[in-house]
Design a protein around this motif. Structure first.
Motif, PDB file in Angstrom:
ATOM      1  N   ALA A   1       0.854  -1.193   0.000  1.00 18.86           N
ATOM      2  CA  ALA A   1       0.000   0.000   0.000  1.00 18.86           C
ATOM      3  C   ALA A   1       0.886   1.238   0.000  1.00 18.86           C
ATOM      4  O   ALA A   1       1.768   1.374   0.851  1.00 18.86           O
ATOM      5  N   PRO A   2       0.712   2.149  -0.976  1.00 15.48           N
ATOM      6  CA  PRO A   2       1.570   3.340  -1.044  1.00 15.48           C
ATOM      7  C   PRO A   2       1.348   4.245   0.158  1.00 15.48           C
ATOM      8  O   PRO A   2       0.232   4.379   0.667  1.00 15.48           O
ATOM      9  N   ALA A   3       2.425   4.842   0.633  1.00 18.01           N
ATOM     10  CA  ALA A   3       2.324   5.744   1.779  1.00 18.01           C
ATOM     11  C   ALA A   3       1.748   7.089   1.378  1.00 18.01           C
ATOM     12  O   ALA A   3       1.125   7.771   2.186  1.00 18.01           O
ATOM     13  N   PHE A   4       1.934   7.467   0.097  1.00 19.22           N
ATOM     14  CA  PHE A   4       1.459   8.775  -0.379  1.00 19.22           C
ATOM     15  C   PHE A   4       0.699   8.601  -1.687  1.00 19.22           C
ATOM     16  O   PHE A   4       1.033   7.737  -2.505  1.00 19.22           O
ATOM     17  N   ALA A   5      -0.297   9.439  -1.879  1.00 20.23           N
ATOM     18  CA  ALA A   5      -1.113   9.377  -3.090  1.00 20.23           C
ATOM     19  C   ALA A   5      -0.297   9.824  -4.302  1.00 20.23           C
ATOM     20  O   ALA A   5       0.385  10.840  -4.257  1.00 20.23           O
ATOM     21  N   THR A   6      -0.383   9.045  -5.370  1.00 25.00           N
ATOM     22  CA  THR A   6       0.367   9.359  -6.587  1.00 25.00           C
ATOM     23  C   THR A   6      -0.041  10.709  -7.164  1.00 25.00           C
ATOM     24  O   THR A   6       0.807  11.484  -7.651  1.00 25.00           O
ATOM     25  N   THR A   7      -1.322  11.034  -7.103  1.00 23.75           N
ATOM     26  CA  THR A   7      -1.817  12.275  -7.697  1.00 23.75           C
ATOM     27  C   THR A   7      -1.491  13.502  -6.859  1.00 23.75           C
ATOM     28  O   THR A   7      -1.611  14.624  -7.348  1.00 23.75           O
ATOM     29  N   ARG A   8      -1.096  13.305  -5.593  1.00 22.26           N
ATOM     30  CA  ARG A   8      -0.768  14.441  -4.734  1.00 22.26           C
ATOM     31  C   ARG A   8       0.686  14.387  -4.287  1.00 22.26           C
ATOM     32  O   ARG A   8       1.024  14.830  -3.201  1.00 22.26           O
ATOM     33  N   PHE A   9       1.542  13.893  -5.163  1.00 24.12           N
ATOM     34  CA  PHE A   9       2.971  13.814  -4.883  1.00 24.12           C
ATOM     35  C   PHE A   9       3.704  14.750  -5.833  1.00 24.12           C
ATOM     36  O   PHE A   9       3.438  14.766  -7.035  1.00 24.12           O
ATOM     37  N   ARG A  10       4.637  15.547  -5.314  1.00 25.47           N
ATOM     38  CA  ARG A  10       5.369  16.495  -6.161  1.00 25.47           C
ATOM     39  C   ARG A  10       6.761  16.733  -5.582  1.00 25.47           C
ATOM     40  O   ARG A  10       6.912  16.957  -4.381  1.00 25.47           O
ATOM     41  N   ILE A  11       7.770  16.634  -6.436  1.00 27.70           N
ATOM     42  CA  ILE A  11       9.134  16.970  -6.027  1.00 27.70           C
ATOM     43  C   ILE A  11       9.319  18.471  -6.242  1.00 27.70           C
ATOM     44  O   ILE A  11       9.211  18.961  -7.359  1.00 27.70           O
ATOM     45  N   GLN A  12       9.606  19.184  -5.177  1.00 25.46           N
ATOM     46  CA  GLN A  12       9.722  20.634  -5.248  1.00 25.46           C
ATOM     47  C   GLN A  12      11.113  21.094  -5.680  1.00 25.46           C
ATOM     48  O   GLN A  12      11.254  22.103  -6.369  1.00 25.46           O
ATOM     49  N   ALA A  13      12.137  20.374  -5.258  1.00 23.99           N
ATOM     50  CA  ALA A  13      13.512  20.755  -5.602  1.00 23.99           C
ATOM     51  C   ALA A  13      14.420  19.565  -5.382  1.00 23.99           C
ATOM     52  O   ALA A  13      14.100  18.658  -4.596  1.00 23.99           O
ATOM     53  N   ALA A  14      15.565  19.551  -6.071  1.00 25.39           N
ATOM     54  CA  ALA A  14      16.512  18.446  -5.925  1.00 25.39           C
ATOM     55  C   ALA A  14      17.901  18.888  -6.351  1.00 25.39           C
ATOM     56  O   ALA A  14      18.055  19.659  -7.305  1.00 25.39           O
ATOM     57  N   ILE A  15      18.910  18.411  -5.628  1.00 24.03           N
ATOM     58  CA  ILE A  15      20.304  18.630  -6.004  1.00 24.03           C
ATOM     59  C   ILE A  15      21.072  17.333  -5.774  1.00 24.03           C
ATOM     60  O   ILE A  15      20.683  16.502  -4.949  1.00 24.03           O
ATOM     61  N   ALA A  16      22.168  17.157  -6.505  1.00 20.95           N
ATOM     62  CA  ALA A  16      23.066  16.015  -6.319  1.00 20.95           C
ATOM     63  C   ALA A  16      24.448  16.564  -5.998  1.00 20.95           C
ATOM     64  O   ALA A  16      24.954  17.437  -6.711  1.00 20.95           O
ATOM     65  N   ARG A  17      25.064  16.058  -4.942  1.00 18.19           N
ATOM     66  CA  ARG A  17      26.367  16.558  -4.498  1.00 18.19           C
ATOM     67  C   ARG A  17      27.244  15.402  -4.034  1.00 18.19           C
ATOM     68  O   ARG A  17      26.765  14.314  -3.732  1.00 18.19           O
ATOM     69  N   ARG A  18      28.553  15.636  -3.968  1.00 12.65           N
ATOM     70  CA  ARG A  18      29.470  14.639  -3.446  1.00 12.65           C
ATOM     71  C   ARG A  18      29.188  14.397  -1.972  1.00 12.65           C
ATOM     72  O   ARG A  18      28.717  15.279  -1.263  1.00 12.65           O
ATOM     73  N   ASP A  19      29.534  13.186  -1.532  1.00 14.61           N
ATOM     74  CA  ASP A  19      29.315  12.833  -0.133  1.00 14.61           C
ATOM     75  C   ASP A  19      30.627  12.361   0.482  1.00 14.61           C
ATOM     76  O   ASP A  19      30.786  11.191   0.826  1.00 14.61           O
ATOM     77  N   GLY A  20      31.572  13.277   0.561  1.00 13.42           N
ATOM     78  CA  GLY A  20      32.844  12.972   1.213  1.00 13.42           C
ATOM     79  C   GLY A  20      33.955  12.494   0.312  1.00 13.42           C
ATOM     80  O   GLY A  20      35.122  12.593   0.672  1.00 13.42           O
ATOM     81  N   SER A  21      33.630  11.947  -0.866  1.00 12.87           N
ATOM     82  CA  SER A  21      34.660  11.484  -1.788  1.00 12.87           C
ATOM     83  C   SER A  21      34.099  11.507  -3.208  1.00 12.87           C
ATOM     84  O   SER A  21      32.878  11.550  -3.396  1.00 12.87           O
ATOM     85  N   PRO A  22      34.976  11.483  -4.235  1.00  9.64           N
ATOM     86  CA  PRO A  22      34.495  11.509  -5.623  1.00  9.64           C
ATOM     87  C   PRO A  22      33.638  10.301  -5.997  1.00  9.64           C
ATOM     88  O   PRO A  22      32.899  10.353  -6.979  1.00  9.64           O
ATOM     89  N   ASP A  23      33.753   9.192  -5.242  1.00  8.76           N
ATOM     90  CA  ASP A  23      33.002   7.982  -5.564  1.00  8.76           C
ATOM     91  C   ASP A  23      31.751   7.806  -4.708  1.00  8.76           C
ATOM     92  O   ASP A  23      31.112   6.756  -4.746  1.00  8.76           O
ATOM     93  N   LYS A  24      31.399   8.834  -3.939  1.00 10.52           N
ATOM     94  CA  LYS A  24      30.172   8.808  -3.151  1.00 10.52           C
ATOM     95  C   LYS A  24      29.389  10.088  -3.395  1.00 10.52           C
ATOM     96  O   LYS A  24      29.977  11.158  -3.550  1.00 10.52           O
ATOM     97  N   ALA A  25      28.084   9.955  -3.434  1.00  9.69           N
ATOM     98  CA  ALA A  25      27.239  11.120  -3.685  1.00  9.69           C
ATOM     99  C   ALA A  25      25.919  10.982  -2.943  1.00  9.69           C
ATOM    100  O   ALA A  25      25.538   9.883  -2.517  1.00  9.69           O
ATOM    101  N   VAL A  26      25.242  12.107  -2.779  1.00  5.90           N
ATOM    102  CA  VAL A  26      23.932  12.121  -2.145  1.00  5.90           C
ATOM    103  C   VAL A  26      23.012  13.001  -2.977  1.00  5.90           C
ATOM    104  O   VAL A  26      23.416  14.048  -3.479  1.00  5.90           O
ATOM    105  N   VAL A  27      21.785  12.542  -3.157  1.00  3.27           N
ATOM    106  CA  VAL A  27      20.759  13.342  -3.822  1.00  3.27           C
ATOM    107  C   VAL A  27      19.822  13.848  -2.729  1.00  3.27           C
ATOM    108  O   VAL A  27      19.218  13.049  -2.005  1.00  3.27           O
ATOM    109  N   HIS A  28      19.760  15.149  -2.620  1.00  2.00           N
ATOM    110  CA  HIS A  28      18.946  15.784  -1.584  1.00  2.00           C
ATOM    111  C   HIS A  28      17.678  16.320  -2.239  1.00  2.00           C
ATOM    112  O   HIS A  28      17.754  17.109  -3.184  1.00  2.00           O
TER     113      HIS A  28
END
Length: 208
Positions: free
Chosen positions: A142-169
């Protein structure tokens, strides 16, 4: 359902978002206050004064309130419930709080994966694409959130301590199964760079 992100920068970014939102609300309240009789009288008097001369060399320019400058207004976050119109301000503040540090092609790949993972996690749509992250993707969930009321407002991708690790915020909005809609939610997805078929790719890390 999304869990609390592990990013060490989350507290700083959350503080920036909340502080900017508070500044925006205070600015709106101040702008809506009616002028006092004294200020109205002063404005009327000043209107009859002839224009001042151009400032001469060495004269300090008059100061302008920081809250009235375009940069300060644009950097303030919109209040909760602003809707899609407020999303660009969220994106700008996210980018200002965490400057880019990845090659553009890596950033594009990570953003696409991070958005898909968040949608799959929140709504259940597309979980089969990520079996290493969602081992229960073959079961009815069962989905936790309704598909029709879901929206990504902003996103960035950055390194996470080393060139081979990253995090998407990601900052997003959604309505849960109880019917409560909330925006400015925050989720992080972590990735490591791996080699598959002779090519480097970013692999999402399972939730712990």
């Amino acid at each position: 359902m999304t869990t609390t992100p592990r990013s060490p920068r989350l507290l700083l970014l959350s503080t920036v978002i909340l502080a900017a939102a508070g500044v925006a609300l205070l600015g709106v309240q101040h702008a809506q206050e009616p002028p006092s009789p004294a200020s109205t009288a002063r404005a009327t008097t000043e209107a009859n004064v002839p224009p001042a001369r151009e400032p001469t060399a060495g004269t300090a320019p008059s100061r302008t309130s920081a809250a009235s400058t375009p940069s300060a207004v644009e950097s303030a976050l919109p209040p909760h419930g602003e809707g899609v119109a407020g999303d660009p301000a969220v994106q700008r503040n996210l980018e200002m709080a965490w400057p880019a540090d990845l090659p553009s092609n890596d950033e594009r790949e990570l953003l696409a994966a991070g958005r898909s993972l968040l949608r799959a996690d929140a709504t259940g749509v597309g979980r089969a694409r990520w079996p290493e992250v969602f081992p229960d993707s073959g079961q009815a969930v069962a989905p936790a959130f309704a598909t029709t009321r879901f929206r990504i407002q902003a996103a960035i991708a950055r390194r996470d301590g080393s060139p081979d690790k990253a995090v998407v915020h990601l900052v997003w909005a959604g309505m849960d199964r109880g019917g409560t809609f909330t925006d400015l939610r925050i989720t992080d997805w972590f990735f490591t760079r791996t080699i598959k078929m002779g090519a480097a790719t970013w692999t999402p890390q399972p939730r712990t």
